[in-house]
Design a protein around this motif. Sequence first.
Motif, PDB file in Angstrom:
ATOM      1  N   GLY A 121      23.369  38.282  63.231  1.00  0.00           N
ATOM      2  CA  GLY A 121      23.071  37.197  64.168  1.00  0.00           C
ATOM      3  C   GLY A 121      22.385  37.740  65.413  1.00  0.00           C
ATOM      4  N   GLY A 122      22.900  38.853  65.930  1.00  0.00           N
ATOM      5  CA  GLY A 122      22.264  39.498  67.079  1.00  0.00           C
ATOM      6  C   GLY A 122      20.878  40.013  66.746  1.00  0.00           C
ATOM      7  N   SER A 123      20.714  40.498  65.535  1.00  0.00           N
ATOM      8  CA  SER A 123      19.392  40.976  65.112  1.00  0.00           C
ATOM      9  C   SER A 123      18.388  39.829  65.058  1.00  0.00           C
ATOM     10  CB  SER A 123      19.482  41.650  63.742  1.00  0.00           C
ATOM     11  OG  SER A 123      20.203  42.850  63.830  1.00  0.00           O
ATOM     12  N   CYS A 124      18.832  38.650  64.629  1.00  0.00           N
ATOM     13  CA  CYS A 124      17.930  37.483  64.624  1.00  0.00           C
ATOM     14  C   CYS A 124      17.445  37.175  66.036  1.00  0.00           C
ATOM     15  CB  CYS A 124      18.640  36.262  64.036  1.00  0.00           C
ATOM     16  SG  CYS A 124      18.829  36.334  62.249  1.00  0.00           S
ATOM     17  N   VAL A 125      18.342  37.291  67.014  1.00  0.00           N
ATOM     18  CA  VAL A 125      17.959  37.027  68.411  1.00  0.00           C
ATOM     19  C   VAL A 125      16.851  37.984  68.826  1.00  0.00           C
ATOM     20  CG1 VAL A 125      18.763  37.111  70.807  1.00  0.00           C
ATOM     21  CG2 VAL A 125      20.180  36.031  69.050  1.00  0.00           C
ATOM     22  N   ILE A 126      16.983  39.254  68.468  1.00  0.00           N
ATOM     23  CA  ILE A 126      15.979  40.244  68.863  1.00  0.00           C
ATOM     24  C   ILE A 126      14.695  40.100  68.049  1.00  0.00           C
ATOM     25  CG2 ILE A 126      15.470  42.720  68.865  1.00  0.00           C
ATOM     26  CD1 ILE A 126      18.372  43.144  69.772  1.00  0.00           C
ATOM     27  N   ILE A 139      10.628  46.832  71.374  1.00  0.00           N
ATOM     28  CA  ILE A 139      10.829  48.055  70.602  1.00  0.00           C
ATOM     29  C   ILE A 139      12.033  47.927  69.668  1.00  0.00           C
ATOM     30  CG2 ILE A 139      12.284  49.355  72.223  1.00  0.00           C
ATOM     31  CD1 ILE A 139       9.197  50.806  70.596  1.00  0.00           C
ATOM     32  N   MET A 140      13.081  47.207  70.077  1.00  0.00           N
ATOM     33  CA  MET A 140      14.254  47.048  69.213  1.00  0.00           C
ATOM     34  C   MET A 140      13.990  46.120  68.037  1.00  0.00           C
ATOM     35  SD  MET A 140      17.764  47.112  71.418  1.00  0.00           S
ATOM     36  CE  MET A 140      17.417  45.703  72.446  1.00  0.00           C
ATOM     37  N   GLY A 199      16.645  51.451  60.860  1.00  0.00           N
ATOM     38  CA  GLY A 199      17.254  52.731  61.222  1.00  0.00           C
ATOM     39  C   GLY A 199      18.541  52.573  62.006  1.00  0.00           C
ATOM     40  N   GLY A 200      18.542  51.681  62.999  1.00  0.00           N
ATOM     41  CA  GLY A 200      19.738  51.473  63.801  1.00  0.00           C
ATOM     42  C   GLY A 200      20.904  50.970  62.983  1.00  0.00           C
ATOM     43  N   HIS A 201      20.646  49.982  62.124  1.00  0.00           N
ATOM     44  CA  HIS A 201      21.726  49.429  61.304  1.00  0.00           C
ATOM     45  C   HIS A 201      22.280  50.457  60.309  1.00  0.00           C
ATOM     46  CE1 HIS A 201      22.350  45.221  62.323  1.00  0.00           C
ATOM     47  NE2 HIS A 201      21.046  45.096  62.506  1.00  0.00           N
ATOM     48  N   VAL A 202      21.396  51.166  59.632  1.00  0.00           N
ATOM     49  CA  VAL A 202      21.858  52.134  58.634  1.00  0.00           C
ATOM     50  C   VAL A 202      22.595  53.284  59.312  1.00  0.00           C
ATOM     51  CG1 VAL A 202      21.100  53.807  56.888  1.00  0.00           C
ATOM     52  CG2 VAL A 202      20.129  51.495  56.914  1.00  0.00           C
ATOM     53  N   LEU A 203      22.039  53.799  60.398  1.00  0.00           N
ATOM     54  CA  LEU A 203      22.669  54.911  61.094  1.00  0.00           C
ATOM     55  C   LEU A 203      24.042  54.513  61.649  1.00  0.00           C
ATOM     56  CD1 LEU A 203      20.739  57.426  63.163  1.00  0.00           C
ATOM     57  CD2 LEU A 203      22.991  56.737  63.896  1.00  0.00           C
ATOM     58  N   HIS A 243      18.904  49.775  68.212  1.00  0.00           N
ATOM     59  CA  HIS A 243      18.919  48.343  67.901  1.00  0.00           C
ATOM     60  C   HIS A 243      20.327  47.882  68.275  1.00  0.00           C
ATOM     61  CE1 HIS A 243      17.593  44.675  65.911  1.00  0.00           C
ATOM     62  NE2 HIS A 243      18.786  44.626  65.325  1.00  0.00           N
ATOM     63  N   SER A 244      20.461  47.289  69.442  1.00  0.00           N
ATOM     64  CA  SER A 244      21.786  47.041  70.017  1.00  0.00           C
ATOM     65  C   SER A 244      22.765  46.294  69.105  1.00  0.00           C
ATOM     66  CB  SER A 244      21.669  46.351  71.379  1.00  0.00           C
ATOM     67  OG  SER A 244      20.997  45.128  71.276  1.00  0.00           O
ATOM     68  N   PRO A 245      22.362  45.283  68.338  1.00  0.00           N
ATOM     69  CA  PRO A 245      23.353  44.618  67.487  1.00  0.00           C
ATOM     70  C   PRO A 245      23.997  45.556  66.466  1.00  0.00           C
ATOM     71  CG  PRO A 245      21.416  43.238  67.685  1.00  0.00           C
ATOM     72  CD  PRO A 245      21.066  44.580  68.296  1.00  0.00           C
ATOM     73  N   ALA A 246      23.296  46.623  66.090  1.00  0.00           N
ATOM     74  CA  ALA A 246      23.834  47.564  65.110  1.00  0.00           C
ATOM     75  C   ALA A 246      25.084  48.272  65.628  1.00  0.00           C
ATOM     76  CB  ALA A 246      22.773  48.590  64.722  1.00  0.00           C
ATOM     77  N   GLY A 247      25.276  48.301  66.923  1.00  0.00           N
ATOM     78  CA  GLY A 247      26.471  48.910  67.496  1.00  0.00           C
ATOM     79  C   GLY A 247      27.755  48.241  67.040  1.00  0.00           C
TER      80      GLY A 247
END
Length: 168
Positions: free
Chosen positions: A40-45, A53-54, A62-66, A107-111
């Motif tokens: 959901g956060g990724s959709c916002v970005i 850049i995110m 990369g952010g999600h997998v890492l 990618h902040s939502p990946a946190g």
Amino acid sequence: MKPPPPARLLVQITATMAALLGTHAVLSFTEHPWLLPSLGGSCVILLGMPRGIMAQPRSFFGGHVLATCMGLLCRLCHENLGGPVAFWLALAVGLALAGMALTRTIHSPAGANPVVVFAEEASFGFILSPLLPGLVTVFLVALLANNLPRPWGAGPWPRFLAARLSRN
């Protein structure tokens, strides 16, 4: 910064719904038939600031997998070494941030992914389902929505596509 035109808002709403409903449909056939909260956060970005850049594929995938891998590794350490779950969970998110910073894939939502990994008591199969199908579904919807002809879309997205197109 002025607000987006109504037509763009309609695209953002519709594309977000399509991405999350599509992800839900794809995942309904898997062991994890729920949505990753971070999508959901990724959709916002990806849909709200597609040129950021995110929002670029490198950061998104990369952010999600890492972050998920850090969560899985720390969960494995917790299972083998013990200790408070809160410690391992906090370490996983910290390591995810450090890894994303080092690889320039923030990618902040990946946190949130390590938190989900611990909450679900996930194994490494979590990467294949639900993570990858969810990422691919959200990305494809965002790619389509962000490349619609003006005034509907935000222009060429991702940025690497725009750079490639402008050279030709």
